[in-house]
Structure formats: structure tokens, C-alpha cells
Design a protein around this motif. Structure first.
Motif, mmCIF file in Angstrom:
data_model
loop_
_atom_site.group_PDB
_atom_site.id
_atom_site.type_symbol
_atom_site.label_atom_id
_atom_site.label_comp_id
_atom_site.label_asym_id
_atom_site.label_seq_id
_atom_site.Cartn_x
_atom_site.Cartn_y
_atom_site.Cartn_z
ATOM 1 N N ARG A 1 0.819 -1.223 0.000
ATOM 2 C CA ARG A 1 0.000 0.000 0.000
ATOM 3 C C ARG A 1 0.849 1.268 0.000
ATOM 4 O O ARG A 1 0.402 2.331 -0.381
ATOM 5 C CB ARG A 1 -0.931 0.034 1.216
ATOM 6 C CG ARG A 1 -2.167 -0.813 1.046
ATOM 7 C CD ARG A 1 -3.065 -0.650 2.238
ATOM 8 N NE ARG A 1 -3.638 0.664 2.324
ATOM 9 C CZ ARG A 1 -3.360 1.568 3.252
ATOM 10 N NH1 ARG A 1 -2.469 1.327 4.174
ATOM 11 N NH2 ARG A 1 -3.967 2.735 3.269
ATOM 12 N N ILE A 2 2.067 1.122 0.511
ATOM 13 C CA ILE A 2 2.959 2.277 0.613
ATOM 14 C C ILE A 2 4.266 1.890 -0.069
ATOM 15 O O ILE A 2 4.780 0.800 0.163
ATOM 16 C CB ILE A 2 3.239 2.601 2.098
ATOM 17 C CG1 ILE A 2 1.946 2.686 2.887
ATOM 18 C CG2 ILE A 2 4.117 3.839 2.218
ATOM 19 C CD1 ILE A 2 1.468 4.023 3.286
ATOM 20 N N ASN A 3 4.754 2.743 -0.954
ATOM 21 C CA ASN A 3 6.000 2.392 -1.632
ATOM 22 C C ASN A 3 7.211 2.820 -0.807
ATOM 23 O O ASN A 3 7.077 3.344 0.296
ATOM 24 C CB ASN A 3 6.031 2.965 -3.050
ATOM 25 C CG ASN A 3 6.132 4.485 -3.040
ATOM 26 O OD1 ASN A 3 6.472 5.098 -2.026
ATOM 27 N ND2 ASN A 3 5.834 5.095 -4.170
ATOM 28 N N VAL B 1 0.054 3.791 -2.572
ATOM 29 C CA VAL B 1 -0.035 3.185 -3.898
ATOM 30 C C VAL B 1 -1.491 2.777 -4.133
ATOM 31 O O VAL B 1 -2.098 2.131 -3.288
ATOM 32 C CB VAL B 1 0.879 1.933 -4.004
ATOM 33 C CG1 VAL B 1 0.780 1.318 -5.383
ATOM 34 C CG2 VAL B 1 2.314 2.298 -3.661
ATOM 35 N N LEU B 2 -2.030 3.184 -5.279
ATOM 36 C CA LEU B 2 -3.410 2.841 -5.619
ATOM 37 C C LEU B 2 -3.595 1.330 -5.673
ATOM 38 O O LEU B 2 -2.679 0.597 -6.068
ATOM 39 C CB LEU B 2 -3.736 3.387 -7.013
ATOM 40 C CG LEU B 2 -4.176 4.830 -7.112
ATOM 41 C CD1 LEU B 2 -4.432 5.154 -8.573
ATOM 42 C CD2 LEU B 2 -5.425 5.071 -6.290
ATOM 43 N N TYR B 3 -4.786 0.883 -5.320
ATOM 44 C CA TYR B 3 -5.070 -0.551 -5.334
ATOM 45 C C TYR B 3 -4.711 -1.169 -6.679
ATOM 46 O O TYR B 3 -4.035 -2.188 -6.754
ATOM 47 C CB TYR B 3 -6.549 -0.788 -5.003
ATOM 48 C CG TYR B 3 -6.955 -2.236 -5.122
ATOM 49 C CD1 TYR B 3 -6.507 -3.175 -4.197
ATOM 50 C CD2 TYR B 3 -7.770 -2.671 -6.163
ATOM 51 C CE1 TYR B 3 -6.860 -4.511 -4.306
ATOM 52 C CE2 TYR B 3 -8.129 -3.997 -6.278
ATOM 53 C CZ TYR B 3 -7.671 -4.918 -5.352
ATOM 54 O OH TYR B 3 -8.022 -6.234 -5.462
ATOM 55 N N GLU C 1 -0.911 16.645 3.823
ATOM 56 C CA GLU C 1 0.138 16.821 2.818
ATOM 57 C C GLU C 1 0.345 15.521 2.035
ATOM 58 O O GLU C 1 0.562 15.519 0.838
ATOM 59 C CB GLU C 1 1.436 17.257 3.500
ATOM 60 C CG GLU C 1 2.562 17.635 2.540
ATOM 61 C CD GLU C 1 2.137 18.594 1.424
ATOM 62 O OE1 GLU C 1 1.448 19.593 1.728
ATOM 63 O OE2 GLU C 1 2.473 18.329 0.252
ATOM 64 N N ARG C 2 0.260 14.404 2.765
ATOM 65 C CA ARG C 2 0.472 13.120 2.100
ATOM 66 C C ARG C 2 -0.599 12.865 1.035
ATOM 67 O O ARG C 2 -0.311 12.404 -0.063
ATOM 68 C CB ARG C 2 0.463 11.983 3.118
ATOM 69 C CG ARG C 2 0.542 10.630 2.450
ATOM 70 C CD ARG C 2 0.586 9.512 3.419
ATOM 71 N NE ARG C 2 1.951 9.250 3.833
ATOM 72 C CZ ARG C 2 2.320 8.173 4.501
ATOM 73 N NH1 ARG C 2 1.436 7.286 4.838
ATOM 74 N NH2 ARG C 2 3.554 7.982 4.856
ATOM 75 N N GLU C 3 -1.856 13.207 1.375
ATOM 76 C CA GLU C 3 -2.933 13.006 0.399
ATOM 77 C C GLU C 3 -2.745 13.911 -0.811
ATOM 78 O O GLU C 3 -2.967 13.505 -1.954
ATOM 79 C CB GLU C 3 -4.285 13.276 1.060
ATOM 80 C CG GLU C 3 -4.823 12.049 1.774
ATOM 81 C CD GLU C 3 -6.137 12.317 2.482
ATOM 82 O OE1 GLU C 3 -6.621 11.383 3.141
ATOM 83 O OE2 GLU C 3 -6.675 13.449 2.392
ATOM 84 N N GLN D 1 -0.559 10.539 -8.481
ATOM 85 C CA GLN D 1 -1.349 9.484 -9.098
ATOM 86 C C GLN D 1 -2.251 9.990 -10.220
ATOM 87 O O GLN D 1 -2.509 9.276 -11.176
ATOM 88 C CB GLN D 1 -2.214 8.773 -8.053
ATOM 89 C CG GLN D 1 -1.433 8.073 -6.971
ATOM 90 C CD GLN D 1 -0.627 6.893 -7.514
ATOM 91 O OE1 GLN D 1 -1.026 6.215 -8.446
ATOM 92 N NE2 GLN D 1 0.532 6.666 -6.920
ATOM 93 N N TYR D 2 -2.786 11.209 -10.071
ATOM 94 C CA TYR D 2 -3.812 11.638 -11.016
ATOM 95 C C TYR D 2 -3.393 12.803 -11.905
ATOM 96 O O TYR D 2 -3.913 12.982 -12.988
ATOM 97 C CB TYR D 2 -5.091 12.015 -10.276
ATOM 98 C CG TYR D 2 -5.689 10.852 -9.530
ATOM 99 C CD1 TYR D 2 -6.349 9.836 -10.225
ATOM 100 C CD2 TYR D 2 -5.575 10.754 -8.153
ATOM 101 C CE1 TYR D 2 -6.883 8.755 -9.554
ATOM 102 C CE2 TYR D 2 -6.112 9.679 -7.470
ATOM 103 C CZ TYR D 2 -6.764 8.677 -8.185
ATOM 104 O OH TYR D 2 -7.276 7.613 -7.523
ATOM 105 N N LEU D 3 -2.466 13.610 -11.426
ATOM 106 C CA LEU D 3 -2.125 14.780 -12.218
ATOM 107 C C LEU D 3 -0.864 14.574 -13.052
ATOM 108 O O LEU D 3 -0.579 15.342 -13.940
ATOM 109 C CB LEU D 3 -1.958 16.013 -11.313
ATOM 110 C CG LEU D 3 -3.242 16.455 -10.613
ATOM 111 C CD1 LEU D 3 -2.983 17.688 -9.764
ATOM 112 C CD2 LEU D 3 -4.358 16.752 -11.610
#
Lengths: 420, 115
Positions: free
Chosen positions: A255-257, A263-265, A398-400, A407-409
Motif C-alpha cells: 500500500r505504501i512504496n 499506492v493505488l489498489y 500533505e500526504r494526500e 497518481q492523477y495529475l
């Protein structure tokens, strides 16, 4: 000479931490909760003795037994010398008799009884979950102030205050004669809730200390597992919670790198999921399928089970959606509602999911915008980006923020570079 | 071959340390001593409890520890064999007590009981 090294006993990890919880609970079980602090002092004196002896004379063959023996001796000395004894004499004189010093025994049954007793006491005392979690970590799991503060992302000061107040309340609970005969069946709901929250604290915590986060999950699993030791608390919902914890734990490392980012599912590497924990979860899940009481733990465990299935399959998402439908009936929370929409999109497509999202009544938070962005990604790219940016704008973490950006941008940034 | 005493000076960590921290310190100290045992240079040693420690001065006045203005005091010692003070110092450098800021290990040669 190397033989000496070969034969040297290595301690199992976290032995002191676990023994701390065992010894404190056992002593308080003998003496009463009013003497919690004395029990804590004796316990830390016990470890001091180990520090003074073991490095120089070797680690004993049975380290836990050694600690118990020392704790028992310290406790007996303490009991004879201190106020506790005088209190008892005064009371006993009033009753016209003097009692013998109670013999303290650390046998496996007594230890488990003591821990369960303490667990129920902490969870059924009128405390907020935050207080119950801090207290459980301190007393039952043997965590230090610093470790609790790091794990819960709070200051030492906050944790100190929290513990002080919680212990005060705990001591006062003694007046209500909460003794061994306590009705475990009734208060088990609050015990399970606290353990569930303790687990989530570790699993979803934003603390960067990966080891400590894992420890929290491990402790929650361990305490929940203790409930199986007593026939009155060995119940289907306990098995269900254990299954849920096991399934989640199996994906913990992915879940965490290594950079500490979420990390996304869909980007997690299923090869890295821990098969042993999945099997353990399946076993507990089977055990939980008894009786006619379907709890939210049952449903969440079943959902978590499907998440450990590697293959992407429409039936997988159909099952998850059905489970979320049931879960919503028990627990109508925004998080569950949003998760349900995600499963809905996997079954019925993004367009219908967007419609569905419009129907639910939630205060738009970062998860709401994130989900909306994900649903729009294939339909209207620009619109999706607007929602991702909104999600970044409303989150306080901050983490989010980092997570959403990376992940998205990122894709957007790359295409932007190519154009120019 | 000479013999040396390595005196470990540190704060009373027991009052603030968590059980996990104490286990780590204990294991590190054991590993350190084990490495000296492996060379056949370990003679003995012990921890010295801070609890109940006191100091008697020239006027016969007894004070409870800690001792004076410094918080660090002797928490234990080991007795080792070494060919030189340099070798004894090398042992001392491996002492886990030195991870704590302000802590020290004092190396002292034992006077030989012959002329």
C-alpha cells in the motif's frame, strides 16, 4: 569460542513490550485497578533488572519466565512494604482479621485472564476512542509515550495528557466494582470497536514510521486473537474482525512504496501480497460464518477478501457491490457510500455511477472529489482534472495532496510537456 | 597482557525508556559483550542499579544519587583483557551506551598485583 555465540539465546522481537502488558495486567488483576501505577513501576523495574543482568551473564533460557519471577518477587516485596499493605491491614482490622499476602502466580491462564480483564475494563470505561486507544497501547501493548505519539501523529504532551485523564477515569471505575464477573458478552461490542479503531490507526495512519504502523496492526490482531482464548468471547464477530484484519494486513507492504507514498489498489503488485495472511483470513472468515447475526465486521471482512483476489472479474465487483449494499444498511456512513459507488462503477460503468453519486447526500470532501474525478477520467478529461484539483484544495493532509498529484495529475503534466 | 575496566557513564534511562527501547539496549549491550567474549577477552562485568545509590563525602554526609551536577553516572562496567590501551579503547568504542549524547565510557588499566 564461537560455540558461546551460537548458543546465546536471542530474544523474540517485542518480548519486553508484550511482557509489559502481561505483567501490568496480571498485577492489577490481583491488586485492583487503583494500583495501576504501582504495577507499571514494578514492571519497568523488572526490565531494569534484566538490563542489569542479561548483558553480562547471558540471556536466560526462559526469558519470559525469568521476568515473571522477578516481577513476582518485586511485587511481593512491594506489597509487604507499602501503603497497599497498610490499607489492607486497616481494612482487615476493621473486619477483625489479618490476611496473608496473596501469592502472585504467572501461569498462562492467569496471564490471559488478566489481559482480557484489562481490555474489557479499558473499553467499557466511559472514555473516548482516542483515550481508549492510547490507554490500550500504553497498558496492554507496552508502548512508550514517544512510540504512541509517533504512531498516532500527536505530540508527547497530548499523549501524556490523554493518558493521565484516561487513567484517572480508569481508577474511578474501580468504585463501580467491575470485577472478574463482568459481563463480557455485553461489553464485547465496545471492545471490538476499540480494536477495530486501533487497527485502522495503524493501517491508515499517516505516520511515516512504517514499522510502528505495522506494530499497531500486529498488536490489534494479537489483542483480538486473545478474545478467542475465553469461551464467553470466542464469537463469530471476533472471527470476522480477525479475518478483516488479516486480509488488510496481507496488502500492508504494497500500500505504501519505498518513498512512503500511497499506492493505488490497481497499481499494487499482487505478487507482493502475503499469501499466509490471506490464508489465515480465509480460515477466520470460515469460522465467522456461524449463527445468524451478520455484523459490519462480517461484511467488511468479505469485501476485504474480494480485494485479495488478484484477477479482475466482473463477478468480483458484483459481489463487492452487494456487500456494500448490505453494509450501508447497517452503517450509513459517507465513506462506505463512496466506496460503494466505486464498486458500482466497476459493475455498471462510469456514467451510471456519476448519476448514482448525484443521489447520495454527502458533504463534498477530498474523497468525494477524488471519486468524481476518477469517474470522469474517461468521459471528460478536463472535468476530471478540475475535480482532482478540488480534491487537492480541500484536503488538509500533505500526504494526500502528494498522492493525488502523483497518481492523477502526473499524466496531465506529461502530455502538457509533449505539446509544448 | 593487561586488564582493563571499562566504566559506562550514562543517565538513568530506565525511568523514561519504553519496554521496546530497553529490550533494544539490552540486546545491543549483550551483542557488544558477546563480540568481546568471541575474542576471548571478556573477564566479567555487571550492571549497577541506580536505585538506592548514594554518595558519602569527607564530612560523612550521605547524599542520594544522582551525584552532583552531572546526571550521568556509572551504570555498569566490564572487565576485559587487552594487549594495549588502544585495544581496550577499541572495545570501548563499540559500547552501545555511546549512542546517547553526553554518555561516556572510561577506560582504566587495572594495577598488576606483582612487581
Amino acid at each position: 569460542m564461537s560455540e558461546i555465540l551460537m548458543e546465546d539465546i536471542r530474544l523474540i522481537p517485542h518480548l519486553f513490550r508484550h511482557e509489559s502488558g502481561r505483567i501490568i495486567s496480571a498485577l492489577t488483576n490481583y491488586w485492583g485497578i487503583q494500583y495501576l501505577e504501582d504495577a507499571e513501576d514494578i514492571t519497568s523495574d523488572t526490565f531494569l533488572k534484566a538490563m542489569e543482568h542479561w548483558p553480562y551473564h547471558g540471556i536466560p533460557e526462559n526469558p519470559a519466565g525469568w521476568l515473571h519471577r522477578v516481577a513476582r518477587n518485586l511485587a511481593h516485596t512491594y506489597y509487604r512494604r507499602n501503603r497497599l499493605f497498610q490499607d489492607k491491614i486497616v481494612r482487615d482490622l476493621g473486619m477483625g482479621s489479618t490476611q496473608e499476602v496473596p501469592e502472585i502466580v504467572f501461569d498462562p491462564q492467569k496471564i490471559v485472564d488478566g489481559q482480557l480483564q484489562m481490555l474489557f475494563r479499558i473499553c467499557s470505561t466511559d472514555l473516548t476512542p482516542a483515550h481508549q486507544i492510547a490507554l490500550s497501547l500504553r497498558i496492554l501493548c507496552g508502548f512508550g509515550i514517544e512510540e504512541i505519539a509517533t504512531a498516532l501523529l500527536a505530540s508527547r504532551d497530548t499523549i501524556n495528557k490523554r493518558l493521565y485523564r484516561a487513567k484517572e477515569k480508569l481508577r474511578r471505575s474501580a468504585d463501580f466494582a467491575m470485577t472478574i464477573s463482568m459481563d463480557k458478552g455485553k461489553s464485547i461490542d465496545s471492545v471490538l470497536r476499540t480494536l477495530y479503531l486501533l487497527y485502522n490507526e495503524g493501517y491508515y495512519s499517516e505516520s511515516n514510521d512504517q514499522i510502528l504502523r505495522k506494530d499497531l496492526c500486529r498488536e490489534a490482531l494479537y489483542l483480538t486473537h486473545l478474545l478467542l482464548e475465553d469461551p464467553s468471547t470466542c464469537r463469530p464477530d471476533v472471527y470476522a474482525l480477525l479475518a478483516l484484519m488479516s486480509f488488510h494486513a496481507s496488502r500492508f507492504n504494497t500500500r505504501i512504496n519505498q518513498m512512503g507514498e500511497m499506492v493505488l489498489y490497481e497499481k499494487q503488485d499482487p505478487q507482493q501480497w502475503e499469501e499466509k495472511l490471506i490464508d489465515q483470513g480465509v480460515y477466520f472468515l470460515h469460522q465467522s460464518a456461524q449463527g445468524d447475526h451478520l455484523t459490519s465486521y462480517h461484511l467488511e471482512a468479505n469485501i476485504a477478501y474480494h480485494y485479495t483476489r488478484k484477477e479482475e472479474h466482473v463477478d468480483k465487483w458484483k459481489s463487492i457491490l452487494e456487500l456494500y449494499d448490505l453494509l450501508l444498511k447497517i452503517n450509513n456512513s459517507p465513506v462506505i457510500a463512496l466506496n460503494r459507488i466505486f464498486a458500482f462503477s466497476k459493475v455498471f460503468g462510469d456514467l451510471r455511477a456519476i448519476e448514482e453519486l448525484g443521489k447520495i447526500d454527502v458533504i463534498p470532501n477530498q474523497y468525494f472529489f477524488l471519486l468524481k474525478g476518477v469517474l470522469y477520467r474517461e468521459i471528460d478529461h478536463d472535468k476530471a482534472m478540475v475535480f482532482f484539483l478540488k480534491a487537492i484544495a480541500v484536503t488538509h493532509s500533505e500526504r494526500e495532496r502528494q498522492f493525488i498529484r502523483s497518481q492523477y495529475l502526473v499524466d496531465e503534466a506529461i502530455s502538457f510537456l509533449y505539446w509544448h | 597482557m593487561d586488564e582493563f575496566i571499562l566504566l559506562m557513564r550514562h543517565e538513568d534511562g530506565g525511568k523514561i525508556a519504553s519496554p521496546e527501547q530497553m529490550q533494544i539496549w539490552m540486546q545491543q549491550t549483550r551483542d557488544w559483550i558477546n563480540s568481546i567474549i568471541a575474542e576471548g577477552k571478556f573477564v566479567g562485568g555487571t550492571g549497577l542499579p541506580f536505585d538506592g545509590a548514594c554518595v558519602v563525602d569527607s564530612a560523612g554526609i550521605v547524599t542520594n544519587g544522582p551525584f552532583g551536577d552531572i546526571k550521568e553516572t556509572i551504570g555498569g562496567f566490564i572487565h576485559v583483557k587487552a594487549n594495549s590501551v588502544e585495544e581496550a579503547v577499541a572495545f570501548a568504542k563499540g559500547c552501545p551506551v555511546l549512542q546517547g549524547e553526553g554518555n561516556t565510557v572510561e577506560v582504566r588499566r587495572i594495577a598488576k598485583n606483582h612487581v
